[in-house]
Design a protein around this motif. Structure first.
Motif, mmCIF file in Angstrom:
data_model
loop_
_atom_site.group_PDB
_atom_site.id
_atom_site.type_symbol
_atom_site.label_atom_id
_atom_site.label_comp_id
_atom_site.label_asym_id
_atom_site.label_seq_id
_atom_site.Cartn_x
_atom_site.Cartn_y
_atom_site.Cartn_z
ATOM 1 N N GLY A 30 0.793 -1.226 0.000
ATOM 2 C CA GLY A 30 0.000 0.000 0.000
ATOM 3 C C GLY A 30 0.822 1.271 0.000
ATOM 4 O O GLY A 30 0.264 2.368 0.023
ATOM 5 N N ASP A 31 2.146 1.143 -0.024
ATOM 6 C CA ASP A 31 3.033 2.300 -0.011
ATOM 7 C C ASP A 31 3.602 2.519 -1.402
ATOM 8 O O ASP A 31 4.205 1.583 -1.941
ATOM 9 N N PRO A 32 3.483 3.670 -2.050
ATOM 10 C CA PRO A 32 2.820 4.880 -1.542
ATOM 11 C C PRO A 32 1.302 4.865 -1.729
ATOM 12 O O PRO A 32 0.640 5.739 -1.182
ATOM 13 N N ALA A 33 0.789 3.904 -2.506
ATOM 14 C CA ALA A 33 -0.661 3.773 -2.653
ATOM 15 C C ALA A 33 -0.943 2.330 -3.064
ATOM 16 O O ALA A 33 -0.101 1.672 -3.692
ATOM 17 N N PRO A 34 -2.099 1.810 -2.714
ATOM 18 C CA PRO A 34 -2.369 0.379 -2.885
ATOM 19 C C PRO A 34 -2.249 -0.116 -4.326
ATOM 20 O O PRO A 34 -1.812 -1.252 -4.545
ATOM 21 N N GLU A 35 -2.574 0.726 -5.308
ATOM 22 C CA GLU A 35 -2.601 0.226 -6.691
ATOM 23 C C GLU A 35 -1.208 -0.088 -7.230
ATOM 24 O O GLU A 35 -1.082 -0.717 -8.276
ATOM 25 N N HIS A 36 -0.143 0.326 -6.526
ATOM 26 C CA HIS A 36 1.216 0.092 -7.026
ATOM 27 C C HIS A 36 1.848 -1.200 -6.524
ATOM 28 O O HIS A 36 2.835 -1.667 -7.073
ATOM 29 N N SER A 58 14.525 -1.658 4.453
ATOM 30 C CA SER A 58 14.599 -0.189 4.473
ATOM 31 C C SER A 58 15.303 0.392 3.245
ATOM 32 O O SER A 58 14.917 1.461 2.761
ATOM 33 N N ALA A 59 16.322 -0.315 2.715
ATOM 34 C CA ALA A 59 17.031 0.203 1.544
ATOM 35 C C ALA A 59 16.081 0.341 0.354
ATOM 36 O O ALA A 59 16.214 1.250 -0.467
ATOM 37 N N LEU A 60 15.119 -0.573 0.255
ATOM 38 C CA LEU A 60 14.124 -0.499 -0.825
ATOM 39 C C LEU A 60 13.044 0.519 -0.505
ATOM 40 O O LEU A 60 12.637 1.323 -1.345
ATOM 41 N N VAL A 61 12.576 0.471 0.750
ATOM 42 C CA VAL A 61 11.463 1.336 1.140
ATOM 43 C C VAL A 61 11.881 2.808 1.070
ATOM 44 O O VAL A 61 11.076 3.675 0.723
ATOM 45 N N SER A 62 13.156 3.087 1.344
ATOM 46 C CA SER A 62 13.598 4.489 1.264
ATOM 47 C C SER A 62 13.561 4.968 -0.190
ATOM 48 O O SER A 62 13.299 6.141 -0.445
ATOM 49 N N ARG A 63 13.788 4.078 -1.160
ATOM 50 C CA ARG A 63 13.658 4.463 -2.571
ATOM 51 C C ARG A 63 12.194 4.756 -2.909
ATOM 52 O O ARG A 63 11.902 5.662 -3.677
ATOM 53 N N ILE A 64 11.309 3.954 -2.339
ATOM 54 C CA ILE A 64 9.879 4.201 -2.561
ATOM 55 C C ILE A 64 9.510 5.577 -1.999
ATOM 56 O O ILE A 64 8.802 6.354 -2.641
ATOM 57 N N ALA A 65 10.049 5.883 -0.817
ATOM 58 C CA ALA A 65 9.744 7.169 -0.192
ATOM 59 C C ALA A 65 10.233 8.334 -1.052
ATOM 60 O O ALA A 65 9.523 9.314 -1.256
ATOM 61 N N GLU A 66 11.471 8.178 -1.585
ATOM 62 C CA GLU A 66 12.046 9.256 -2.399
ATOM 63 C C GLU A 66 11.193 9.552 -3.619
ATOM 64 O O GLU A 66 11.148 10.686 -4.095
ATOM 65 N N HIS A 67 10.557 8.528 -4.148
ATOM 66 C CA HIS A 67 9.817 8.695 -5.410
ATOM 67 C C HIS A 67 8.311 8.586 -5.206
ATOM 68 O O HIS A 67 7.588 8.307 -6.165
ATOM 69 N N GLU A 96 6.081 10.627 -4.970
ATOM 70 C CA GLU A 96 5.272 11.514 -5.814
ATOM 71 C C GLU A 96 5.284 11.079 -7.277
ATOM 72 O O GLU A 96 4.502 11.586 -8.084
ATOM 73 N N ARG A 97 6.232 10.215 -7.622
ATOM 74 C CA ARG A 97 6.342 9.734 -9.009
ATOM 75 C C ARG A 97 6.412 8.212 -9.002
ATOM 76 O O ARG A 97 7.428 7.606 -9.323
ATOM 77 N N PRO A 98 5.330 7.550 -8.612
ATOM 78 C CA PRO A 98 5.385 6.098 -8.399
ATOM 79 C C PRO A 98 5.760 5.307 -9.647
ATOM 80 O O PRO A 98 6.302 4.202 -9.546
ATOM 81 N N GLU A 99 5.544 5.894 -10.847
ATOM 82 C CA GLU A 99 5.885 5.156 -12.077
ATOM 83 C C GLU A 99 7.396 4.936 -12.195
ATOM 84 O O GLU A 99 7.842 4.048 -12.914
ATOM 85 N N ALA A 100 8.178 5.728 -11.424
ATOM 86 C CA ALA A 100 9.640 5.569 -11.478
ATOM 87 C C ALA A 100 10.135 4.502 -10.500
ATOM 88 O O ALA A 100 11.290 4.078 -10.568
ATOM 89 N N ILE A 101 9.250 4.067 -9.604
ATOM 90 C CA ILE A 101 9.705 3.214 -8.498
ATOM 91 C C ILE A 101 10.134 1.803 -8.944
ATOM 92 O O ILE A 101 11.177 1.314 -8.489
#
Lengths: 108, 267
Positions: free
Chosen positions: B26-32, B234-243, B245-250
């Motif tokens: 569900g991070d950053p949103a469930p559809e991803h 955390s190494a992966l989740v921090s990348r999710i956090a950085e992006h 706003e742009r989930p297509e880049a994750i």
């Protein structure tokens, strides 16, 4: 206290010691088996009780204990004059004076 | 044979180490989430740990706490997460999926209902951080009856007697917490890990996987020399956090981080 998804609820209480979403297992059991009747007191009733004991007896109760006093004030009118109520003052209220002063707009 | 056991058997036969990524559902949103899971598989994930967002994740550091918060904004529930795995399984019947989280949401859903739904959706294992092995008798049989592995944590401070109890209850793999603290903490010390894994090897046949503090290819490779698998969260989740706003880049970001670890582990 949690929501339907099992997420822990945010809490508010005027007394720091009660500003917590859980209770110990003993209390949970006593409630389930009907050994203890648990009631709630709101902040206004708690502050009234806090002030009354302070004024009348010169004893400043902790805000946690003032919850019990608030309920004693509810129970007392329902009882006969020869019956007694025991309230456990679990702590003293000098630790809470900043909280109460702030509510009264008093700078200490 | 459970998919987790199958995967570890295959890895053992190939002489390879397991790479186990964690993301919070569900991070950053469930559809991803399902798309992220497929990206992790493309980058070489052997098992996916899917985090159940929880309001009070007491074993997690700030990175995963914030991931939980981002997911809970969308009201993600355990039932939604089970649906995500069901959707993932439409395109991936092989990669084992472990739900990692805390007991509250499971208790709220009801153990039997949870175990049924988890099995039906294609979940393979369950790691509940705040379920000690002493309480596993409440849950273990219901999970076992449905072929779901109960996975447990062992910490550097766990006594040998207690580790033996944990090993007796554990299935799938044993999750060794490499440091004293929460997820996303200091870097892992491979020599210290090796010292702690040695007695565990004598207690159990379970694969020993190490998590907490693995952040790049170098630390993964170092731990991979002494453990059967590495877990990275955390190494992966921090990348999710950085992006966020742009989930297509994750997905590409996740593939880059995990891909580097895969290469380092297999080298």
């Amino acid at each position: 206290m949690s929501d339907e998804g099992g997420q822990v609820s945010d809490t508010h209480s005027i007394s720091a010691g009660l500003d917590y979403p859980g209770v110990g297992p003993e209390h949970a059991l006593w409630k389930d088996v009907g050994r203890v009747n648990y009631v709630a007191a709101d902040d206004d009733a708690v502050l009234e009780a806090f002030r009354e004991l302070t004024h009348v007896e010169g004893i400043m109760p902790a805000l946690e204990s003032a919850h019990a006093l608030a309920h004693a004030r509810v129970l007392a009118p329902q009882m006969r004059p020869d019956q007694h109520i025991v309230v456990n003052l679990s702590g003293r209220g000098d630790k809470d004076i900043l909280t109460v002063a702030k509510l009264d707009g008093i700078e200490l | 044979m459970n998919r987790i056991d199958q995967r570890f058997a295959a890895l053992k036969a190939q002489g390879r180490r397991a790479l186990i990524p964690y993301i919070t559902a569900g991070d950053p949103a469930p559809e991803h989430t399902v798309g992220f899971m497929h990206a992790l598989v493309r980058a070489g994930a052997d098992v996916i740990e899917l985090g159940v967002p929880f309001s009070d994740p007491m074993a997690d550091g700030p990175v995963i706490q914030k991931a939980c918060e981002r997911a809970l904004v969308h009201g993600v529930r355990l039932t939604d997460l089970i649906e995500m795995v069901r959707e993932f399984r439409r395109d991936d019947a092989e990669t084992p999926v472990v739900l990692m989280g805390y007991l509250n949401p499971v208790e709220r859903m009801g153990l039997e209902a949870f175990a049924d739904a988890a099995r039906d959706a294609g979940i393979d294992g369950v790691l509940l951080v705040d379920m000690p092995p002493e309480e596993a008798d409440l849950m273990g049989p219901a999970l076992k009856a449905r072929g779901l592995a109960s996975i447990f944590l062992v910490a550097p401070t766990t006594s040998r007697a207690r580790a033996a109890t944990i090993c007796a209850h554990g299935e799938g793999y044993l999750y060794y917490v490499s440091l004293k603290g929460v997820t996303g903490g200091a870097s892992v010390d491979a020599a210290d890990v090796a010292e702690h894994l040695a007695p565990l090897r004598e207690m159990t046949e379970l694969p020993l996987c190490v998590g907490f503090g693995i952040r790049d290819g170098a630390s993964a490779a170092e731990v991979g020399r002494v453990a059967d698998g590495v877990i990275v969260g955390s190494a992966l989740v921090s990348r999710i956090a950085e992006h966020a706003e742009r989930p297509e880049a994750i997905p590409a970001e996740l593939e880059a981080v995990l891909g580097e670890m895969r290469q380092a582990l297999d080298a």
